[in-house]
Scaffold this motif. Structure first.
Motif, PDB file in Angstrom:
ATOM      1  N   THR A   2       0.840  -1.185   0.000  1.00  0.00           N
ATOM      2  CA  THR A   2       0.000   0.000   0.000  1.00  0.00           C
ATOM      3  C   THR A   2       0.880   1.243   0.000  1.00  0.00           C
ATOM      4  OG1 THR A   2      -1.637  -1.205   1.276  1.00  0.00           O
ATOM      5  CG2 THR A   2      -1.858   1.177   1.215  1.00  0.00           C
ATOM      6  N   VAL A   3       0.593   2.151  -0.889  1.00  0.00           N
ATOM      7  CA  VAL A   3       1.313   3.413  -0.956  1.00  0.00           C
ATOM      8  C   VAL A   3       0.532   4.426  -0.127  1.00  0.00           C
ATOM      9  CG1 VAL A   3       2.190   5.221  -2.470  1.00  0.00           C
ATOM     10  CG2 VAL A   3       2.135   2.845  -3.260  1.00  0.00           C
ATOM     11  N   MET A   4       1.184   4.984   0.899  1.00  0.00           N
ATOM     12  CA  MET A   4       0.532   5.928   1.796  1.00  0.00           C
ATOM     13  C   MET A   4       0.949   7.354   1.431  1.00  0.00           C
ATOM     14  SD  MET A   4      -1.133   3.792   3.587  1.00  0.00           S
ATOM     15  CE  MET A   4      -1.755   4.562   5.040  1.00  0.00           C
ATOM     16  N   SER A   5       0.055   8.317   1.699  1.00  0.00           N
ATOM     17  CA  SER A   5       0.352   9.715   1.407  1.00  0.00           C
ATOM     18  C   SER A   5       1.433  10.217   2.363  1.00  0.00           C
ATOM     19  CB  SER A   5      -0.906  10.573   1.543  1.00  0.00           C
ATOM     20  OG  SER A   5      -1.347  10.570   2.880  1.00  0.00           O
ATOM     21  N   THR A   6       2.322  11.054   1.844  1.00  0.00           N
ATOM     22  CA  THR A   6       3.397  11.595   2.676  1.00  0.00           C
ATOM     23  C   THR A   6       3.016  12.942   3.273  1.00  0.00           C
ATOM     24  OG1 THR A   6       4.398  12.563   0.703  1.00  0.00           O
ATOM     25  CG2 THR A   6       5.208  10.413   1.410  1.00  0.00           C
ATOM     26  N   GLY A  18      -2.596   4.441  -3.154  1.00  0.00           N
ATOM     27  CA  GLY A  18      -2.732   3.384  -4.152  1.00  0.00           C
ATOM     28  C   GLY A  18      -2.129   2.088  -3.641  1.00  0.00           C
ATOM     29  N   VAL A  19      -2.192   1.091  -4.502  1.00  0.00           N
ATOM     30  CA  VAL A  19      -1.658  -0.218  -4.173  1.00  0.00           C
ATOM     31  C   VAL A  19      -0.755  -0.659  -5.313  1.00  0.00           C
ATOM     32  CG1 VAL A  19      -2.227  -2.626  -3.708  1.00  0.00           C
ATOM     33  CG2 VAL A  19      -3.681  -0.814  -2.823  1.00  0.00           C
ATOM     34  N   ARG A  20       0.441  -1.093  -4.963  1.00  0.00           N
ATOM     35  CA  ARG A  20       1.360  -1.619  -5.972  1.00  0.00           C
ATOM     36  C   ARG A  20       1.261  -3.137  -5.960  1.00  0.00           C
ATOM     37  NH1 ARG A  20       6.767   2.033  -5.290  1.00  0.00           N
ATOM     38  NH2 ARG A  20       5.744   3.983  -5.828  1.00  0.00           N
ATOM     39  N   ASP A  21       1.001  -3.675  -7.131  1.00  0.00           N
ATOM     40  CA  ASP A  21       0.865  -5.121  -7.256  1.00  0.00           C
ATOM     41  C   ASP A  21       2.249  -5.726  -7.410  1.00  0.00           C
ATOM     42  OD1 ASP A  21      -0.264  -7.592  -7.530  1.00  0.00           O
ATOM     43  OD2 ASP A  21      -0.689  -7.364  -9.649  1.00  0.00           O
ATOM     44  N   GLN A  22       2.513  -6.786  -6.668  1.00  0.00           N
ATOM     45  CA  GLN A  22       3.781  -7.485  -6.814  1.00  0.00           C
ATOM     46  C   GLN A  22       3.526  -8.971  -6.680  1.00  0.00           C
ATOM     47  OE1 GLN A  22       5.627  -8.981  -4.139  1.00  0.00           O
ATOM     48  NE2 GLN A  22       4.385  -8.372  -2.419  1.00  0.00           N
ATOM     49  N   ARG A  23       4.166  -9.724  -7.508  1.00  0.00           N
ATOM     50  CA  ARG A  23       3.951 -11.170  -7.546  1.00  0.00           C
ATOM     51  C   ARG A  23       5.146 -11.947  -7.013  1.00  0.00           C
ATOM     52  NH1 ARG A  23       1.292  -8.811 -11.708  1.00  0.00           N
ATOM     53  NH2 ARG A  23      -0.843  -9.455 -12.029  1.00  0.00           N
TER      54      ARG A  23
END
Length: 129
Positions: A2-6, A18-23
């Motif tokens: 999860t990408v959090m606001s700074t 947002g959310v970064r997808d990683q496999r």
């Protein structure tokens, strides 16, 4: 991830941007599972007490965040200390407790059906209903 606001106002919780997808995690788990099957003879050398301890730790640490267990703990907590989550805010406390008790009764019925050998064959019917 999860990408959090700074940028956030002091005292305000950061918001998810947002959310970064990683496999990589799923691939790593699959590879380690394959390796554990290949190393089965080596795993036989590990004492059962160690394996039981590892699985007990995994089970207890996995309870964190499971809504059923959270609601069981909320039954014994004063209402003013309940967390701001949707299943607490949108439902009255007595209904949440009633639902939790019904789930516990259903779990007890499933456990009983599984444990009694004469009716254990009916276990899948109870699970599907």
């Amino acid at each position: 991830l999860t990408v959090m606001s700074t940028t956030s106002v002091p005292g305000e919780a950061p918001k998810s941007v947002g959310v970064r997808d990683q496999r990589v995690s799923a691939c790593t788990v699959s590879i380690l599972l394959l390796v554990s099957v290949a190393l089965a003879p080596v795993l036989n050398l590990v004492p059962f007490a160690i394996l039981f301890g590892v699985f007990l730790y995994m089970g207890v640490s996995g309870m964190n965040g499971v809504q059923f267990f959270d609601r069981v703990f909320l039954i014994f907590m004063p209402v003013k200390h309940h967390p701001p989550v949707s299943y607490v805010q949108k439902v009255r406390t007595w209904r949440m407790v009633l639902f939790t008790v019904l789930q516990a009764v259903g779990l007890a019925i499933l456990w009983t059906v599984k444990s009694v050998k004469s009716i254990a064959l009916a276990f899948p019917l109870f699970v599907f209903s």
